[in-house]
Motif scaffolding. Sequence first.
Motif, PDB file in Angstrom:
ATOM      1  N   VAL A  25       1.075  -1.186  -0.040  1.00  0.00           N
ATOM      2  CA  VAL A  25       0.005  -0.170  -0.020  1.00  0.00           C
ATOM      3  C   VAL A  25       0.751   1.137   0.181  1.00  0.00           C
ATOM      4  CG1 VAL A  25      -1.779   1.364   1.173  1.00  0.00           C
ATOM      5  CG2 VAL A  25      -1.957  -1.049   1.347  1.00  0.00           C
ATOM      6  N   ARG A  27      -1.156   4.404  -0.441  1.00  0.00           N
ATOM      7  CA  ARG A  27      -1.920   5.367   0.295  1.00  0.00           C
ATOM      8  C   ARG A  27      -3.534   4.772   0.057  1.00  0.00           C
ATOM      9  NH1 ARG A  27      -3.049  10.524  -3.305  1.00  0.00           N
ATOM     10  NH2 ARG A  27      -2.719   9.346  -5.420  1.00  0.00           N
ATOM     11  N   VAL A  28      -4.368   5.015   0.987  1.00  0.00           N
ATOM     12  CA  VAL A  28      -5.844   4.839   0.698  1.00  0.00           C
ATOM     13  C   VAL A  28      -6.223   5.969   0.003  1.00  0.00           C
ATOM     14  CG1 VAL A  28      -8.060   4.445   1.860  1.00  0.00           C
ATOM     15  CG2 VAL A  28      -6.017   3.306   2.580  1.00  0.00           C
ATOM     16  N   VAL A  38     -12.859   0.282  -0.528  1.00  0.00           N
ATOM     17  CA  VAL A  38     -11.976   1.398  -0.827  1.00  0.00           C
ATOM     18  C   VAL A  38     -10.980   1.310  -1.950  1.00  0.00           C
ATOM     19  CG1 VAL A  38     -11.642   1.797   1.704  1.00  0.00           C
ATOM     20  CG2 VAL A  38     -10.369   0.175   0.597  1.00  0.00           C
ATOM     21  N   LEU A  40      -7.257   1.433  -2.938  1.00  0.00           N
ATOM     22  CA  LEU A  40      -5.796   1.447  -2.742  1.00  0.00           C
ATOM     23  C   LEU A  40      -4.896   1.699  -3.888  1.00  0.00           C
ATOM     24  CD1 LEU A  40      -5.918  -1.479  -0.485  1.00  0.00           C
ATOM     25  CD2 LEU A  40      -6.355   0.863   0.338  1.00  0.00           C
ATOM     26  N   PRO A  61     -11.606  -3.900   2.537  1.00  0.00           N
ATOM     27  CA  PRO A  61     -10.465  -4.005   3.333  1.00  0.00           C
ATOM     28  C   PRO A  61     -10.722  -5.350   4.312  1.00  0.00           C
ATOM     29  CG  PRO A  61     -11.367  -1.668   3.443  1.00  0.00           C
ATOM     30  CD  PRO A  61     -12.201  -2.545   2.670  1.00  0.00           C
TER      31      PRO A  61
END
Length: 78
Positions: A25, A27-28, A38, A40, A61
């Motif tokens: 990851v 960032r979200v 979400v 990602l 998630p």
Amino acid sequence: MRAGDLVQVTRAASIQFSQPILFRVIRVLDWPTYDGWVWLDGYEVGPRLDAIARRSIFVRPAGLLPVAPVIPSRPRGR
């Protein structure tokens, strides 16, 4: 979920991942989405944890599996 997290993305996270991938990851993303989902931004990584491709993925998630960080072994001196 934070920058640097390594997760396994499987079908439990999204039906598009019938073949699991490892994902680091970055960032979200704050893009609008459905509740419980979400976007990602990050890198798909290979078995040696080297980046294969940068991707943005749409996942739940709750379906992501955290991968424990791998600490490289240090070569032993003589």
